[in-house]
Design a protein around this motif. Structure first.
Motif, PDB file in Angstrom:
ATOM      1  N   ASN A 128      46.462 -44.028  47.310  1.00 21.66           N
ATOM      2  CA  ASN A 128      45.791 -44.397  46.069  1.00 21.66           C
ATOM      3  C   ASN A 128      44.278 -44.503  46.296  1.00 21.66           C
ATOM      4  O   ASN A 128      43.797 -45.448  46.900  1.00 21.66           O
ATOM      5  N   LYS A 129      43.532 -43.542  45.792  1.00 24.61           N
ATOM      6  CA  LYS A 129      42.079 -43.510  45.993  1.00 24.61           C
ATOM      7  C   LYS A 129      41.383 -44.703  45.340  1.00 24.61           C
ATOM      8  O   LYS A 129      40.393 -45.205  45.871  1.00 24.61           O
ATOM      9  N   ASN A 130      41.880 -45.171  44.207  1.00 21.30           N
ATOM     10  CA  ASN A 130      41.265 -46.325  43.540  1.00 21.30           C
ATOM     11  C   ASN A 130      41.341 -47.565  44.415  1.00 21.30           C
ATOM     12  O   ASN A 130      40.408 -48.359  44.445  1.00 21.30           O
ATOM     13  N   MET A 131      42.447 -47.742  45.105  1.00 21.38           N
ATOM     14  CA  MET A 131      42.588 -48.892  46.003  1.00 21.38           C
ATOM     15  C   MET A 131      41.742 -48.704  47.256  1.00 21.38           C
ATOM     16  O   MET A 131      41.073 -49.631  47.699  1.00 21.38           O
ATOM     17  N   ARG A 132      41.793 -47.525  47.828  1.00 19.80           N
ATOM     18  CA  ARG A 132      41.096 -47.270  49.085  1.00 19.80           C
ATOM     19  C   ARG A 132      39.593 -47.430  48.949  1.00 19.80           C
ATOM     20  O   ARG A 132      38.906 -47.724  49.931  1.00 19.80           O
TER      21      ARG A 132
END
Length: 152
Positions: free
Chosen positions: A99-103
């Motif tokens: 998940n790019k938003n979390m990373r």
């Protein structure tokens, strides 16, 4: 004979309930053991304000347990009631690295090492009755110590 069976089943139910309550309380206690100090809070706040991820050097002082602490806060703040070891919890941990938003959030730079270690240790175990928890010795390790250990 029937009385013995009913008694045995009653004892099993009571013991199961007691173990679940103890296990649930352990989760709450464990997360509180790894709060961030003011310097660590400032590191995360600064990275958030600058819209960047944490550097390896910034991550070095955080422990795996603090990753769990941050994860617990995130889950609570987002009304995600995933019990440690549940399918939802494990699925959430597995999705973090995808998940790019979390990373892109600095706190997930600390949560991700916890997630990776939890999932790796879980694969080594066969938890039948109890939810899997990381050992305190693992939670006490810093991210830097884990990184050095993995290099060996």
């Amino acid at each position: 004979m029937r009385k013995i069976v009913v008694l045995a089943l009653s004892v099993i139910v009571i013991v199961s309930i007691v173990l679940l309550v103890i296990d649930k309380n352990q989760d709450k206690y464990e997360a509180k053991k790894f709060p961030l100090n003011s310097e660590q809070k400032n590191i995360i706040l600064s990275a958030k304000e600058q819209g960047r991820e944490l550097s390896k050097k910034e991550m070095d002082s955080f422990t795996i347990g603090q990753g769990k602490f941050l994860l617990d806060q995130y889950l609570k703040n987002n009304n995600l009631n995933y019990a440690v070891g549940s399918k939802q919890y494990i699925h959430f941990l597995a999705d973090i690295s995808e998940n790019k938003n979390m990373r892109n959030k600095p706190e997930f730079n600390i949560i991700e090492p916890y997630s990776n270690i939890y999932l790796a240790e879980l694969q080594k175990k066969d938890p039948l009755l109890f939810r899997f928890h990381l050992k305190k010795s693992i939670l006490d390790q810093t991210i830097k110590e884990v990184r050095k250990e993995n290099i060996k």
